[in-house]
Write a protein that holds these residues in place. Structure first.
Motif, mmCIF file in Angstrom:
data_model
loop_
_atom_site.group_PDB
_atom_site.id
_atom_site.type_symbol
_atom_site.label_atom_id
_atom_site.label_comp_id
_atom_site.label_asym_id
_atom_site.label_seq_id
_atom_site.Cartn_x
_atom_site.Cartn_y
_atom_site.Cartn_z
ATOM 1 N N ARG A 113 0.853 -1.186 0.000
ATOM 2 C CA ARG A 113 0.000 0.000 0.000
ATOM 3 C C ARG A 113 0.892 1.240 0.000
ATOM 4 O O ARG A 113 1.604 1.517 0.968
ATOM 5 N N VAL A 114 0.838 1.984 -1.075
ATOM 6 C CA VAL A 114 1.697 3.160 -1.207
ATOM 7 C C VAL A 114 1.335 4.217 -0.173
ATOM 8 O O VAL A 114 2.213 4.870 0.411
ATOM 9 N N ASP A 115 0.051 4.404 0.110
ATOM 10 C CA ASP A 115 -0.355 5.416 1.076
ATOM 11 C C ASP A 115 0.124 5.073 2.483
ATOM 12 O O ASP A 115 0.547 5.948 3.254
ATOM 13 N N VAL A 116 0.101 3.783 2.821
ATOM 14 C CA VAL A 116 0.586 3.364 4.135
ATOM 15 C C VAL A 116 2.099 3.557 4.231
ATOM 16 O O VAL A 116 2.617 4.034 5.247
ATOM 17 N N ALA A 117 2.796 3.199 3.178
ATOM 18 C CA ALA A 117 4.253 3.376 3.179
ATOM 19 C C ALA A 117 4.619 4.855 3.244
ATOM 20 O O ALA A 117 5.557 5.242 3.958
ATOM 21 N N ARG A 118 3.884 5.690 2.539
ATOM 22 C CA ARG A 118 4.190 7.121 2.546
ATOM 23 C C ARG A 118 3.997 7.720 3.925
ATOM 24 O O ARG A 118 4.731 8.639 4.325
ATOM 25 N N ALA A 119 3.049 7.208 4.668
ATOM 26 C CA ALA A 119 2.786 7.743 6.011
ATOM 27 C C ALA A 119 3.916 7.447 6.980
ATOM 28 O O ALA A 119 4.009 8.090 8.036
ATOM 29 N N MET A 120 4.785 6.485 6.671
ATOM 30 C CA MET A 120 5.891 6.139 7.558
ATOM 31 C C MET A 120 7.063 7.114 7.444
ATOM 32 O O MET A 120 7.941 7.122 8.314
ATOM 33 N N PHE A 121 7.097 7.887 6.409
ATOM 34 C CA PHE A 121 8.223 8.787 6.179
ATOM 35 C C PHE A 121 7.845 10.206 6.600
ATOM 36 O O PHE A 121 6.672 10.583 6.548
ATOM 37 N N PRO A 122 8.825 10.986 7.038
ATOM 38 C CA PRO A 122 10.270 10.708 7.075
ATOM 39 C C PRO A 122 10.743 10.005 8.334
ATOM 40 O O PRO A 122 11.935 9.748 8.484
ATOM 41 N N GLY A 123 9.830 9.714 9.293
ATOM 42 C CA GLY A 123 10.252 9.130 10.563
ATOM 43 C C GLY A 123 10.975 7.812 10.419
ATOM 44 O O GLY A 123 11.876 7.496 11.217
ATOM 45 N N ALA A 124 10.619 7.013 9.395
ATOM 46 C CA ALA A 124 11.273 5.721 9.207
ATOM 47 C C ALA A 124 12.762 5.875 8.944
ATOM 48 O O ALA A 124 13.551 4.982 9.294
ATOM 49 N N VAL A 125 13.146 6.998 8.341
ATOM 50 C CA VAL A 125 14.560 7.232 8.024
ATOM 51 C C VAL A 125 15.230 8.108 9.069
ATOM 52 O O VAL A 125 16.301 7.773 9.586
ATOM 53 N N THR A 151 12.442 -2.156 13.562
ATOM 54 C CA THR A 151 11.439 -3.195 13.774
ATOM 55 C C THR A 151 10.303 -2.706 14.666
ATOM 56 O O THR A 151 9.121 -2.936 14.372
ATOM 57 N N LYS A 152 10.644 -2.032 15.761
ATOM 58 C CA LYS A 152 9.612 -1.493 16.649
ATOM 59 C C LYS A 152 8.800 -0.419 15.942
ATOM 60 O O LYS A 152 7.569 -0.340 16.085
ATOM 61 N N PHE A 153 9.457 0.395 15.148
ATOM 62 C CA PHE A 153 8.757 1.431 14.387
ATOM 63 C C PHE A 153 7.767 0.809 13.419
ATOM 64 O O PHE A 153 6.616 1.262 13.301
ATOM 65 N N ALA A 182 10.181 -1.721 6.368
ATOM 66 C CA ALA A 182 11.292 -1.960 7.291
ATOM 67 C C ALA A 182 12.286 -2.958 6.703
ATOM 68 O O ALA A 182 13.510 -2.781 6.820
ATOM 69 N N GLY A 183 11.776 -4.018 6.054
ATOM 70 C CA GLY A 183 12.668 -4.985 5.432
ATOM 71 C C GLY A 183 13.524 -4.368 4.343
ATOM 72 O O GLY A 183 14.722 -4.658 4.241
ATOM 73 N N LEU A 184 12.936 -3.493 3.545
ATOM 74 C CA LEU A 184 13.704 -2.827 2.490
ATOM 75 C C LEU A 184 14.774 -1.904 3.074
ATOM 76 O O LEU A 184 15.888 -1.811 2.537
ATOM 77 N N LEU A 185 14.465 -1.243 4.180
ATOM 78 C CA LEU A 185 15.452 -0.375 4.808
ATOM 79 C C LEU A 185 16.590 -1.186 5.422
ATOM 80 O O LEU A 185 17.758 -0.764 5.383
#
Length: 296
Positions: free
Chosen positions: A74-86, A251-253, A270-273
């Protein structure tokens, strides 16, 4: 009777009339035998490729790609993780890895030298430490560091908070593995190097620091890089220490995002990162191993 007639002599050649008729064995040409073996190898290889293609095509045909896309991509779900994921999760993962690796490398070097020491108590202590921490799961060690040390020393805190606890927990276990790796590298350096250094007037410690250790570390760089890759993945265990929003790792994120979005797409992100860190390191290990093989 003429001797030639009695012996069955005709045209100057002697034949044995009493021996049974025999036929010469058919000898297969070596070239044709090799060709048959190569043909069989090609057939086996072609069959292997065919089975692989059939399995891939079968799995691809049986999979529900639309459902997979809705569940994991889901692109919208993945987009919501940034920029905090990085900026937070990936950054903390890298910091945890670097701190634990640095602590484990220093402690592992000390343990390796103690393991090779002529002083028996040093060898006993190093051996006991290595065997103990190689036999304990890293998750258990983190529990012991995070909850055991505060109980044993109620008036003391681990410097750095969660960062210090992760460094101590993961680094203590990594040191046991690094110690054995470094010890093997030191023992792989020819003894003639040390003898030559001592003949030039160097002390044992000076020869170890200037001659032996540089060569040993060049030998053990590939396995140490593998340990760095393992530590990167082991930082996912930091959640047991009660990480906060500022100390959270990948992983926790991803798990928190999974719970809030009710969608497993964060796990894929997370796996891709993680792969963005580990794949270049794996390529580096292979390059270093090829380089070391060429030098030998």
């Amino acid at each position: 009777m003429d001797r030639r007639e009695a012996g069955g002599v005709t045209d100057g050649s002697v034949t044995d009339t009493n021996s049974p008729a025999t036929t010469a064995p058919v000898i297969q040409e070596p070239g044709r035998r090799r060709l048959g073996r190569r043909r069989r190898e090609r057939l086996v290889r072609a069959a292997g490729y065919a089975v692989f293609v059939l399995v891939v095509v079968g799995v691809a045909a049986a999979a529900d790609w639309q459902r997979l896309a809705d569940s994991f991509f889901r692109v919208d779900v993945a987009r919501a993780m940034f920029p905090g994921a990085v900026t937070t999760a990936l950054r903390n993962t890298i910091v945890y890895t670097l701190l634990a690796f640095a602590f484990g490398l220093v402690l592992g070097l000390v343990l390796a030298l103690m393991r090779l020491s002529t002083i028996a108590p040093y060898r006993w202590f190093a051996t006991a430490y290595i065997e103990l921490f190689r036999g304990l799961p890293r998750l258990l060690v983190l529990f012991m560091v995070g909850y055991g040390i505060p109980q044993a020393f109620p008036d003391r805190e681990i410097p750095g908070g969660v960062y210090g606890a992760v460094t101590l927990g993961l680094g203590a276990t990594a040191a046991a593995y690094m110690a054995e790796t470094i010890r093997a590298g030191i023992q792989a350096v020819p003894k003639g190097q040390t003898e030559a250094a001592r003949s030039l007037g160097m002390s044992h410690g000076r020869a170890m620091v200037s001659i032996v250790l540089p060569q040993a570390f060049r030998i053990v760089i590939p396995p140490l890089t593998n340990e760095f890759v393992g530590l990167t993945k082991d930082t996912s265990l930091a959640y047991v220490l009660g990480v906060t929003a500022s100390t959270i790792e990948l992983t926790k994120f991803a798990g928190d995002a999974l719970n809030s979005q009710v969608n497993p797409t964060p796990l894929v992100v997370a796996g891709l990162l993680y792969l963005a860190i580990t794949l270049p390191l794996s390529q580096l290990v292979r390059w270093l191993e090829r380089r070391a093989a060429r030098e030998r």
